[in-house]
Design a protein around this motif. Structure first.
Motif, short mmCIF file in Angstrom:
data_model
loop_
_atom_site.label_atom_id
_atom_site.label_comp_id
_atom_site.label_asym_id
_atom_site.label_seq_id
_atom_site.Cartn_x
_atom_site.Cartn_y
_atom_site.Cartn_z
N LEU A 1 0.83 -1.21 0.00
CA LEU A 1 0.00 0.00 0.00
C LEU A 1 0.86 1.26 0.00
O LEU A 1 0.51 2.26 -0.64
N SER A 2 1.97 1.22 0.72
CA SER A 2 2.81 2.42 0.81
C SER A 2 3.49 2.75 -0.52
O SER A 2 3.75 3.91 -0.81
N THR A 3 3.76 1.74 -1.36
CA THR A 3 4.34 2.03 -2.67
C THR A 3 3.34 2.81 -3.52
O THR A 3 3.73 3.64 -4.34
N LYS A 4 2.06 2.55 -3.30
CA LYS A 4 1.03 3.30 -4.04
C LYS A 4 0.93 4.74 -3.52
O LYS A 4 0.92 5.69 -4.30
N SER A 5 0.81 4.88 -2.20
CA SER A 5 0.59 6.21 -1.63
C SER A 5 1.81 7.11 -1.78
O SER A 5 1.69 8.33 -1.80
N SER B 1 3.64 7.12 -4.46
CA SER B 1 3.81 7.26 -5.92
C SER B 1 5.03 6.51 -6.44
O SER B 1 5.74 6.98 -7.33
N GLU B 2 5.28 5.34 -5.87
CA GLU B 2 6.34 4.46 -6.37
C GLU B 2 5.70 3.13 -6.74
O GLU B 2 6.16 2.05 -6.35
N ARG B 3 4.63 3.22 -7.46
CA ARG B 3 3.79 2.05 -7.74
C ARG B 3 4.50 0.99 -8.55
O ARG B 3 5.23 1.28 -9.49
#
Length: 337
Positions: A132-136, A138-140
């Motif tokens: 989830l943190s990679t999404k929030s 912006s390192e998706r």
């Protein structure tokens, strides 16, 4: 007409004070303990009832397994801290940024503030928080690539827990952490009369201190800017840069607030010094005890889980049949008209 000047009564508050983190995730140490105590007592009562129901369903109830010994609040917290440390190691090994690591750790802390490891194992929650943190931040990356990068045999549990974790953190994904504030201060200090070599040495120590802070409850108690300043003061004490930082901040906020910042730095330093990492052996012992008091309602192999899944399937079938009957009745009414 002259533009109205901002006054104390109508001045817009700082951006951070309008964030969900400021409004919903700040607590005193006493409040944190009370929340954990309430969450733990509720979890023990729920798990106890489910274990008894599971034993009854599986016809395995004996005098030996009627009431297992449940984990204490301290043991739950210790195992969470162990896996938080593992999360930091994973992020370093697989080269995730500090922002991704910090956000994932805050998610994990928030989730287990109101949830119990007797319901959700921290090893599973850890990976979901990281994804989830990679999404929030912006390192998706795709879930397939995420699983491949971390050498995971399956990503099913990560996807299965996404909603659970999101619900646990109240769908409040934006995290303000000290790394950004520390970097901003690092850039600001470069504009003054400063020894760049000493500043860089101090900043390197600051980043390590922030990593240590994230393992404690400090992110619940203080604002990110306060933690960043505290880290600079603590790091500056070993490089001789602390007085420069305090003088710089005095020109910004005044003498009275400098005293408060020094007290925060002392509290942060004391908290870090008192933090004791959980050893792998200690974690194994807690984990072993956890296995016998995990909530069977969350275990697909348990008799209770299978019973409730079957009940839900029957309810869904009945609901679908009811809807189908209602649809047929509606069609008959249209034909009669």
């Amino acid at each position: 007409m002259a533009e109205e000047q901002p006054t104390e009564s109508n001045a817009r508050p700082p951006i951070y004070e309008e964030s969900s983190q400021y409004r919903h995730w700040r607590f005193s140490p006493e409040q944190l303990w009370n929340i954990r105590k309430t969450s733990h007592e509720t979890a023990v009562e729920r798990v106890k009832q489910n274990i008894q129901e599971d034993l009854k369903e599986s016809e395995e109830a004996t005098s030996e397994n009627q009431d297992p010994q449940y984990l204490s609040i301290e043991e739950e917290l210790a195992l969470c801290r162990f896996y938080e440390k593992q999360l930091q190691s994973i992020c370093r090994h697989f080269k995730f940024t500090d922002a991704v690591m910090a956000t994932a750790m805050v998610y994990m802390k928030r989730f287990f503030l109101y949830n119990s490891i007797m319901d959700y194992h921290p090893k599973d929650i850890l990976l979901t928080c990281l994804f989830l943190s990679t999404k929030s931040e912006s390192e998706r990356i795709s879930i397939d690539q995420f699983g491949k990068n971390l050498n995971l045999p399956s990503t099913d549990s990560i996807l299965g827990l996404e909603f659970v974790v999101s619900q646990g953190i109240r769908f409040e994904y934006l995290v303000h952490h000290p790394y950004r504030a520390a970097y901003g201060l690092f850039l600001e200090l470069q504009r003054g009369d400063v020894d760049i070599k000493v500043l860089k040495e101090t900043y390197n120590k600051v980043q390590g201190l922030i990593g240590s802070m994230l393992l404690t409850d400090l992110s619940f108690i203080y604002q990110p800017s306060q933690l960043a300043l505290g880290a600079f003061v603590i790091a500056g004490r070993s490089t001789g840069f602390d007085q420069h930082i305090l003088r710089h901040m005095e020109t910004k906020v005044g003498k009275e607030k400098i005293e408060m910042l020094s007290k925060i730095a002392d509290d942060v330093a004391e908290t870090i010094d008192q933090f004791v990492a959980v050893s792998p052996n200690e974690a194994k012992l807690i984990d072993r005890r956890l296995r016998v008091c995990m909530n069977p309602a969350k275990n697909p192999d348990s008799a209770l889980y299978k019973k409730r899944a079957a009940e839900k399937e029957r309810e869904d079938e009945e609901r679908d049949k009811k809807r189908a009957r209602q649809g047929t009745d509606d069609e008959d009414e249209d034909l009669s008209d």
